[in-house]
Scaffold this motif. Structure first.
Motif, PDB file in Angstrom:
ATOM      1  N   ILE A 249      36.731   5.009  11.131  1.00 21.72           N
ATOM      2  CA  ILE A 249      37.599   6.371  11.185  1.00 21.72           C
ATOM      3  C   ILE A 249      39.109   6.312  11.019  1.00 21.72           C
ATOM      4  O   ILE A 249      39.861   6.651  10.355  1.00 21.72           O
ATOM      5  N   ILE A 250      39.548   5.338  12.274  1.00 22.85           N
ATOM      6  CA  ILE A 250      40.917   5.291  12.440  1.00 22.85           C
ATOM      7  C   ILE A 250      41.747   4.538  11.157  1.00 22.85           C
ATOM      8  O   ILE A 250      42.580   4.780  10.842  1.00 22.85           O
ATOM      9  N   ARG A 251      40.926   3.239  10.925  1.00 21.34           N
ATOM     10  CA  ARG A 251      41.414   2.687   9.668  1.00 21.34           C
ATOM     11  C   ARG A 251      41.638   3.258   8.701  1.00 21.34           C
ATOM     12  O   ARG A 251      42.486   3.140   7.634  1.00 21.34           O
ATOM     13  N   THR A 252      40.769   4.259   7.975  1.00 26.98           N
ATOM     14  CA  THR A 252      40.751   5.323   7.095  1.00 26.98           C
ATOM     15  C   THR A 252      41.850   6.094   7.041  1.00 26.98           C
ATOM     16  O   THR A 252      42.645   6.466   6.181  1.00 26.98           O
ATOM     17  N   LEU A 253      42.034   6.710   8.266  1.00 25.17           N
ATOM     18  CA  LEU A 253      43.128   7.773   8.599  1.00 25.17           C
ATOM     19  C   LEU A 253      44.540   6.935   8.471  1.00 25.17           C
ATOM     20  O   LEU A 253      45.483   7.580   8.012  1.00 25.17           O
ATOM     21  N   VAL A 254      44.607   5.795   9.032  1.00 21.65           N
ATOM     22  CA  VAL A 254      45.908   5.165   9.003  1.00 21.65           C
ATOM     23  C   VAL A 254      46.537   4.200   7.621  1.00 21.65           C
ATOM     24  O   VAL A 254      47.533   4.792   7.497  1.00 21.65           O
ATOM     25  N   PHE A 255      45.361   3.800   7.430  1.00 20.85           N
ATOM     26  CA  PHE A 255      45.614   2.964   5.992  1.00 20.85           C
ATOM     27  C   PHE A 255      44.919   3.392   4.668  1.00 20.85           C
ATOM     28  O   PHE A 255      45.269   2.850   3.718  1.00 20.85           O
ATOM     29  N   GLY A 256      44.259   4.529   4.971  1.00 19.52           N
ATOM     30  CA  GLY A 256      43.697   4.874   3.677  1.00 19.52           C
ATOM     31  C   GLY A 256      42.815   4.079   2.991  1.00 19.52           C
ATOM     32  O   GLY A 256      42.923   3.902   1.687  1.00 19.52           O
ATOM     33  N   ASP A 257      42.249   3.148   3.974  1.00 19.95           N
ATOM     34  CA  ASP A 257      41.278   1.813   3.034  1.00 19.95           C
ATOM     35  C   ASP A 257      39.827   2.214   3.677  1.00 19.95           C
ATOM     36  O   ASP A 257      39.468   1.752   4.785  1.00 19.95           O
ATOM     37  N   PRO A 258      39.040   2.947   2.970  1.00 23.88           N
ATOM     38  CA  PRO A 258      37.777   3.151   3.014  1.00 23.88           C
ATOM     39  C   PRO A 258      36.894   1.837   3.082  1.00 23.88           C
ATOM     40  O   PRO A 258      37.302   0.919   2.518  1.00 23.88           O
ATOM     41  N   THR A 259      35.923   1.836   3.976  1.00 24.15           N
ATOM     42  CA  THR A 259      35.098   0.578   4.253  1.00 24.15           C
ATOM     43  C   THR A 259      34.290   0.335   2.907  1.00 24.15           C
ATOM     44  O   THR A 259      33.858   1.395   2.209  1.00 24.15           O
ATOM     45  N   SER A 260      34.427  -1.042   2.187  1.00 28.09           N
ATOM     46  CA  SER A 260      33.660  -1.150   0.888  1.00 28.09           C
ATOM     47  C   SER A 260      32.749  -2.333   1.076  1.00 28.09           C
ATOM     48  O   SER A 260      32.977  -2.957   2.060  1.00 28.09           O
ATOM     49  N   GLY A 261      31.901  -2.164   0.098  1.00 25.82           N
ATOM     50  CA  GLY A 261      30.784  -3.385   0.036  1.00 25.82           C
ATOM     51  C   GLY A 261      29.453  -3.048   0.873  1.00 25.82           C
ATOM     52  O   GLY A 261      29.631  -2.489   1.764  1.00 25.82           O
ATOM     53  N   TRP A 262      28.660  -3.766   0.209  1.00 29.67           N
ATOM     54  CA  TRP A 262      27.350  -3.396   0.829  1.00 29.67           C
ATOM     55  C   TRP A 262      26.892  -4.664   1.918  1.00 29.67           C
ATOM     56  O   TRP A 262      25.835  -4.435   2.846  1.00 29.67           O
ATOM     57  N   PRO A 263      27.380  -5.965   1.790  1.00 28.63           N
ATOM     58  CA  PRO A 263      26.788  -6.708   2.744  1.00 28.63           C
ATOM     59  C   PRO A 263      27.203  -6.505   4.171  1.00 28.63           C
ATOM     60  O   PRO A 263      26.100  -6.875   5.068  1.00 28.63           O
TER      61      PRO A 263
END
Length: 311
Positions: A249-263
């Motif tokens: 959540i913090i990474r998304t709010l700060v960097f706008g970098d949603p988690t990607s990839g299914w591995p």
């Protein structure tokens, strides 16, 4: 004074006569009358025939034959129930328990402050290294997490007073682990060490996996630590997931970098699923023990026994 010798047997037709002769040779050095209680644990060879003949030829030899193989724990329990001696000893028929030690054991138990003289192997010569390693690990673990202290290398071979035997018989649980019960009932016990001996005849019925299963039973019977471990593992997994979610959540709010990839998602699912299955397995082991206890099935069923009464 009477001494009852309990001898569990499973496919030991060759070892029984040798064992009997060895104990008879040292019997004269013991100032007690000796009677034997052989327990035939569902043998598939001629063990029962040998015991029948031995009992017919010797009035102080008694036998009890199970309807099937119930295991050594059941055989030990049956022998203790049948034994009426002032002193009681448990011995393996393969002579890995040296009969000559009975002389020293008898002398030591004359001390009124001693209730049991037990034996332990000082070496494991001749035993597979992997079995020795896991045996040592078992004793280290059980002594850390269990309710009863167990001596590394301790054998079932021990000389006990009537009082201690009666106390053991009061422990009527179905899931028996004799080494733990011997220790749990208390009483003053001293140990005699001796070097490991090979079997005189036949082959052992104890495979590595049987011993491993037996050790797991011992851990479950005398410790709740595995249950506590499952609880802690679940708590750690839950806290770790909260930290991971917070990080995402913090990474998304700060960097706008949603988690990607299914591995990574698959790895998390497998990790959590593995923890759940492990915890369920631990709990299931305890539930299985409770299930067996509540059914109240007998520890053994006797098909045949000698008519003579043991003294």
């Amino acid at each position: 004074m009477n001494l009852s010798v309990i001898v569990p047997c499973f496919n030991e037709e060759d070892a029984i006569p040798i064992f009997f002769d060895e104990v008879e040779n040292i019997k004269e050095q013991l100032p007690v009358s000796v009677d034997y209680i052989f327990i035939n644990d569902g043998s598939t060879d001629n063990t029962l025939t040998v015991l029948q003949q031995l009992s017919k030829e010797n009035s102080h030899v008694h036998y009890c034959s199970f309807s099937r193989n119930f295991g050594k724990e059941a055989a030990l329990y049956a022998g203790l129930l049948k034994a009426k001696g002032d002193l009681v000893t448990v011995m393996d028929v393969d002579l890995q328990d040296p009969p000559e030690l009975l002389i020293e054991m008898y002398e030591k138990i004359q001390d009124k402050n001693i209730d049991c003289v037990a034996t332990r192997r000082s070496t494991r010569t001749g035993e597979p290294k992997i079995r020795s390693f896991f045996a040592r690990m078992f004793y280290k673990i059980i002594n850390r997490i269990g309710h009863a202290e167990m001596i590394d290398g301790a054998r079932d071979f021990r000389l006990m007073t009537r009082q201690m035997v009666d106390a053991i018989l009061e422990v009527t649980e179905y899931n028996r682990f004799s080494k733990g019960i011997f220790s749990w009932v208390g009483f003053n016990t001293i140990y005699i060490s001796y070097e490991n001996r090979e079997r005189v005849a036949g082959e052992t019925s104890w495979s590595f996996w049987k011993l491993f299963s037996y050790s797991i039973d011992g851990l479950v019977n005398f410790s709740e630590a595995p249950l506590n471990f499952a609880s802690v593992l679940g708590a750690v997994s839950f806290i770790s997931s909260l930290v991971a979610f917070l990080f995402i959540i913090i990474r998304t709010l700060v960097f706008g970098d949603p988690t990607s990839g299914w591995p990574s998602l698959v790895a998390i699912i497998l990790a959590v699923g593995g923890i759940q299955l492990l915890s369920i397995g631990i709990i299931g082991k305890y539930i299985a023990k409770i299930f067996l206890e509540t059914k109240r099935r007998p520890n053994f069923i006797i098909r045949e026994e000698s008519n003579k009464k043991s003294s």
